[in-house]
Design a protein around this motif. Structure first.
Motif, short mmCIF file in Angstrom:
data_model
loop_
_atom_site.label_atom_id
_atom_site.label_comp_id
_atom_site.label_asym_id
_atom_site.label_seq_id
_atom_site.Cartn_x
_atom_site.Cartn_y
_atom_site.Cartn_z
N MET A 1 22.08 37.62 47.10
CA MET A 1 23.10 38.57 47.52
C MET A 1 24.16 38.68 46.45
O MET A 1 24.45 37.73 45.76
CB MET A 1 23.76 38.09 48.82
CG MET A 1 22.78 37.96 49.96
SD MET A 1 23.60 37.32 51.41
CE MET A 1 22.16 37.10 52.43
N ALA A 2 24.76 39.83 46.34
CA ALA A 2 25.75 40.03 45.30
C ALA A 2 26.91 40.80 45.86
O ALA A 2 26.76 41.65 46.72
CB ALA A 2 25.14 40.78 44.12
N ALA A 3 28.10 40.51 45.39
CA ALA A 3 29.30 41.25 45.78
C ALA A 3 29.72 42.12 44.63
O ALA A 3 29.84 41.65 43.52
CB ALA A 3 30.41 40.28 46.16
N THR A 4 29.92 43.39 44.86
CA THR A 4 30.28 44.32 43.80
C THR A 4 31.73 44.71 43.93
O THR A 4 32.28 44.75 45.02
CB THR A 4 29.41 45.59 43.86
OG1 THR A 4 29.59 46.19 45.13
CG2 THR A 4 27.94 45.24 43.68
N THR A 5 32.38 44.98 42.80
CA THR A 5 33.78 45.37 42.78
C THR A 5 33.86 46.84 42.37
O THR A 5 33.34 47.21 41.33
CB THR A 5 34.57 44.51 41.78
OG1 THR A 5 34.35 43.15 42.11
CG2 THR A 5 36.04 44.83 41.83
N LYS A 74 28.79 29.30 51.37
CA LYS A 74 28.96 28.35 50.27
C LYS A 74 28.12 28.74 49.05
O LYS A 74 28.51 28.51 47.91
CB LYS A 74 28.56 26.95 50.76
CG LYS A 74 28.86 25.84 49.77
CD LYS A 74 28.22 24.53 50.20
CE LYS A 74 28.58 24.16 51.60
NZ LYS A 74 27.92 22.89 52.02
N HIS A 75 26.97 29.37 49.29
CA HIS A 75 26.06 29.68 48.21
C HIS A 75 26.14 31.13 47.76
O HIS A 75 25.37 31.56 46.90
CB HIS A 75 24.62 29.36 48.62
CG HIS A 75 24.35 27.89 48.78
ND1 HIS A 75 24.46 27.25 49.99
CD2 HIS A 75 24.03 26.93 47.88
CE1 HIS A 75 24.18 25.96 49.84
NE2 HIS A 75 23.92 25.75 48.57
N LEU A 76 27.08 31.90 48.32
CA LEU A 76 27.27 33.28 47.87
C LEU A 76 28.09 33.29 46.58
O LEU A 76 29.07 32.57 46.45
CB LEU A 76 27.99 34.12 48.93
CG LEU A 76 27.16 34.61 50.12
CD1 LEU A 76 28.04 35.42 51.06
CD2 LEU A 76 26.00 35.45 49.67
N SER A 77 27.70 34.12 45.64
CA SER A 77 28.46 34.28 44.39
C SER A 77 29.47 35.41 44.59
O SER A 77 29.19 36.57 44.29
CB SER A 77 27.51 34.59 43.22
OG SER A 77 26.62 33.53 43.03
N VAL A 78 30.61 35.07 45.13
CA VAL A 78 31.65 36.05 45.43
C VAL A 78 32.71 35.99 44.34
O VAL A 78 33.31 34.94 44.10
CB VAL A 78 32.29 35.79 46.81
CG1 VAL A 78 33.36 36.82 47.11
CG2 VAL A 78 31.21 35.81 47.89
N LEU A 79 32.94 37.11 43.67
CA LEU A 79 33.89 37.16 42.56
C LEU A 79 35.22 37.76 42.97
O LEU A 79 36.27 37.36 42.47
CB LEU A 79 33.29 37.97 41.40
CG LEU A 79 31.97 37.43 40.84
CD1 LEU A 79 31.48 38.35 39.72
CD2 LEU A 79 32.12 36.01 40.32
N HIS A 80 35.20 38.73 43.87
CA HIS A 80 36.45 39.40 44.26
C HIS A 80 37.37 38.41 44.98
O HIS A 80 36.94 37.71 45.91
CB HIS A 80 36.13 40.58 45.18
CG HIS A 80 37.28 41.53 45.34
ND1 HIS A 80 38.38 41.24 46.11
CD2 HIS A 80 37.50 42.77 44.81
CE1 HIS A 80 39.22 42.26 46.07
NE2 HIS A 80 38.71 43.20 45.29
#
Length: 819
Positions: A1-5, A74-80
């Protein structure tokens, strides 16, 4: 999964006009909300017994399959940064309650969606936060009103709660096996004298591949994951065991540095082997002399914990050896067995041993482990052996057991339960909708929005169960309106039933912390401090380590509160004038803000110690100053009159900003304040909480006099340093240009109030650019060179000739209608 900005496209370079001060902050807020909601939507499908499991590939290429919210987050790569707050929120819920980690993220996402609607209606963020906090308090009161009290002796109620927690897990079909284990393991470690502190680290879970989950068991005594060393035909079973836990090695010592020794004579070789044999034999004899017949050996990274020769000696003396004990297991083993870790052979004495009736290596489902039973003076610990077909199943079983244990821990801390199945959320929603009708203004809208947001839990439960969410919510609202406060979604039957009769229960603490945490989401040098507090002195080397440099205290202990450990030193002799505060919070951002707020409050008290006088807050002193200065301006002549008037107008920026940030109309507020102060009400100020003008002294809104006086003096001093005749006009032209450009860059900021911009432009930029230095008392020979530089800077900024420059600048600053 990815979080986009999201990023803004088509940004014009120079000719586009600057966006208004209200538009850009709104876009930032909406961007934050969108990013956070994306994370909530990603995890939403895993809520409830029919929620979907997520397969996650970690950075180490490990595969994790789980529907546990904390594990997924915990394992999500969240940047925002705004989205990452939901990750912290899930961790906080896991720490506080242990369950509801998915629900809290889903609810927070729904609250943010409600915030977006309220923002689009023009409601100020400060009012939304205040309204949601009041709604959260009301929601917690509703939960406490519908909660069902229990006692720890009611094992049936505890089993119901544990079963409900396990019902949403992958291992839900094994709830009848795991729920009793979770209940019994927690009750085993509860200290009757201190029920509030239940440490789940006192429960050991050993995972073994083999068999099925149904074979999982709570073992009386202690279970070790390590196996008995039998390579030298050592014993596998010991009765009346005397157990020693050593932190040294049963192998020949090694030098600190790698060295090579060349032996050419076989006699020297025999001598080396003889010395090694004698060294190890003496150690083993001393162990046997102390009465020890079971030896637990800590894992070593320096050299082998044991070698073949030492194992041979241990076997001859009938001493069981178990090696590879991890460092983080030492505390648990000592607490369970009642033994003490032994760092060297000289301190190996009988009083440091633990005692048990039996130690034996057991084999179940082709999995071997060591079981210690009949432990004398056993500490409050528990051991569980989990079985499963593969590592993924074992890890999910461990996580599910941990969540069920956390549920029981919640019931130990707060002995009340509420119904599950979305029943409490619907009840909260119904009560808040009724309360909203009794509120006025923005409070009514916030209560309604909160009531609508909390319904996301039953809606998601219905969606994930394949039901029609609209018809389900409609039916739930109808039943709760008729007084059926325990009506909830029976996911297994696919219908609305009395959820209490279905034994679907959860701790009250899970639901209350969920609401409170979700709503809460809308380096100093220690050496000097410690020396001053403890009365000791820092010691730089061992030669200067003397008794006169020590500090003295009655007690030093490691304390645990809210699962957080810290060392507390009490009864300090000759303690210096220092103080220590422990701050608790749901995440790092909350802790940092709490620290800053405490520091500000302490500075206020310090100001009162220095200057023992207070003035009113709420903008009252600034309006009073403004009124007095306007009167004084009329008695001045020349530029003095203009300066007094400009200063009087500038000081009103404080109450103007207070009104704007509180969502009030600043023009009407300032007009009313001026009127009241003109009538002699010198303490009339802005009551931000009530959103009106009141006597601010009666509202206990006070601040130190030193704060207000230093504010004015420092701000004026900064202004004078930049613009007075003695310093500024001696500066070079390039410095003048930089100062001018610096002021303009400040004025371009959206967080600077419009009134302040107008004041600066009128008093400085506009005056010098159009009228020259005459208004500031300068002669022509002084102001003409300066005016040329200011004119050039103005033309550079506006990118046009002098005649249109000021018009263009005022337009870009959105001040055309105010100057």
């Amino acid at each position: 999964m990815a979080a986009t900005t999201a990023s803004t496209n088509n940004i014009s370079k120079s000719n586009d006009t600057i966006k208004s001060g209200a538009e850009k902050p709104m876009q930032v807020r909406l961007g934050n909300i969108t990013a956070a909601r994306a994370v909530a939507d990603a995890i939403r499908t895993s809520l409830g017994p029919r929620g979907l499991d997520k397969m996650i590939e970690t950075g180490r290429k490990e595969i994790i399959i789980s529907n546990d919210g904390a594990t997924i987050m915990k394992h999500l790569s969240v940047l925002h940064p705004a989205a990452h707050m939901l990750v912290d929120l899930s961790m906080s819920q896991d720490s506080e309650a242990g369950d509801g980690t998915t629900s809290v993220v889903v609810f927070a996402g729904s609250l943010l969606a409600a915030c977006e609607k309220l923002l689009n209606k023009g409601i100020h963020p400060a009012k939304i936060v205040a309204g949601f906090k009041n709604a959260a308090k009301a929601a917690v009161d509703v939960l406490e009103g519908i909660s069902i009290p229990i006692v720890l002796s009611d094992r049936e109620s505890l089993l119901k709660s544990a079963t409900t927690s396990l019902g949403s897990k992958i291992v839900s079909q094994h709830s009848s096996t795991l729920a009793p284990i979770a209940v019994d393991s927690v009750l085993r470690v509860v200290d009757p004298s201190d029920e509030q502190s239940v440490n789940l680290s006192d429960i050991r879970i050993v995972k073994k591949i083999g068999g099925t989950i149904e074979d999982t068991m709570l073992v009386p005594g202690l279970v070790l994951n390590q196996n008995v060393i039998t390579s030298a035909n050592g014993p596998r079973r010991i009765e009346k065991a005397k157990i020693g836990l050593i932190q040294f090695q049963l192998s020949p010592p090694k030098p600190d540095m790698d060295n090579q020794i060349v032996v050419n004579d076989y006699r020297q070789m025999d001598q080396i082997l003889k010395e090694e044999r004698t060294y190890l034999l003496n150690i083993v004899k001393q162990i046997k002399k102390a009465g020890c017949n079971v030896l637990l050996i800590q894992k070593s990274i320096l050299r082998d914990a044991v070698n073949t020769l030492s194992l041979h000696f241990l076997s001859k003396l009938k001493i069981m050896a178990i090696k590879e004990i991890e460092r983080d297991e030492i505390e648990f083993l000592c607490k369970t067995l009642g033994c003490k870790p032994i760092a060297d052979i000289e301190s190996f004495t009988e009083d440091k041993l633990g005692y048990a009736d039996l130690i034996e290596e057991t084999e179940i489902n082709d999995a071997k482990f060591v079981q210690i039973s009949g432990i004398k003076n056993q500490g409050r610990t528990a051991s569980i052996v989990c079985f499963g077909s593969n590592q993924l199943v074992l890890e999910e079983t461990e996580r599910s057991l941990h969540d069920a244990q956390c549920v029981i821990r919640c019931l130990v801390k707060k002995k009340s339960m509420v119904a599950g199945g979305g029943a409490p959320e619907i009840e909260i929603s119904q009560k808040l909708f009724k309360m909203a009708k009794m509120q006025i203004g923005y409070e009514s809208l916030c209560f309604s929005a909160f009531a609508e947001a909390v319904e996301v839990i039953p809606i998601t439960l219905a969606e994930n169960a394949g039901l029609n969410p609209i018809s389900v919510i409609t039916e739930l609202r109808s039943k709760h309106a008729d007084g059926e406060k325990y009506a909830g979604i029976n996911v297994k039957k696919g219908m609305i039933t009395n959820i209490i009769d279905e034994n679907v229960l959860q701790p009250l603490l899970v639901s209350t912390s969920l609401i409170e945490l979700a709503t809460e989401t809308i380096e100093r040098d220690e050496i000097e401090f410690l020396c001053k507090t403890l009365g000791c002195k820092p010691i730089a080397d061992i030669e200067s380590f003397t008794e006169d440099k020590l500090g003295y205290a009655d007690l030093i202990e490691e304390t645990e509160i809210n699962d957080a450990k810290f060392v507390q030193i009490s009864g300090i002799k000759n303690q210096g004038r220092t103080a220590s505060i422990v701050c608790f919070g749901s995440n790092q951002l909350v802790l940092e803000e709490t620290e800053r707020s405490l520091h500000d409050a302490q500075c206020v008290i310090r100001c009162l110690v220095k200057k023992k006088s207070m003035v009113a807050g709420g903008g009252a002193p600034e309006i009073e100053i403004s009124q007095k200065l306007f009167k004084m301006a009329k008695m001045q002549i020349g530029y003095e009159s203009l300066c007094f008037s400009a200063f009087a107008e500038a000081v009103e920026v404080i109450p103007i900003t207070l009104a704007e940030n509180a969502g009030l109309n600043p023009i009407s507020v300032i007009t009313e304040l001026r009127s009241k102060h003109a009538d002699g009400e010198k303490y009339a100020g802005i009551n931000v909480k009530k959103g009106m003008i009141t006597n601010i002294i009666d509202e206990n809104v006070l601040q130190p006099l030193l704060v207000s006086t230093s504010l004015i003096e420092l701000a004026t001093e900064t202004f004078n340093n930049k613009w007075n005749k003695k310093t500024f006009f001696k500066a070079k032209k390039i410095k003048t240009f930089k100062i001018y450009m610096g002021y303009y860059s400040i004025l371009k900021r959206n967080d600077i109030p419009s009134k302040f911009k107008v004041m600066v432009i009128k008093a400085i930029i506009h005056a010098v650019s159009t009228c020259g230095g005459e208004l500031l008392g300068m002669s022509a020979t002084r102001y003409k060179p300066l005016q040329q530089v200011v004119d050039a800077a103005t033309r550079t900024l506006a990118k046009c000739g002098k005649s249109a420059a000021l018009v263009r600048l005022r337009k870009e600053l959105s001040l055309t209608d105010q100057i």
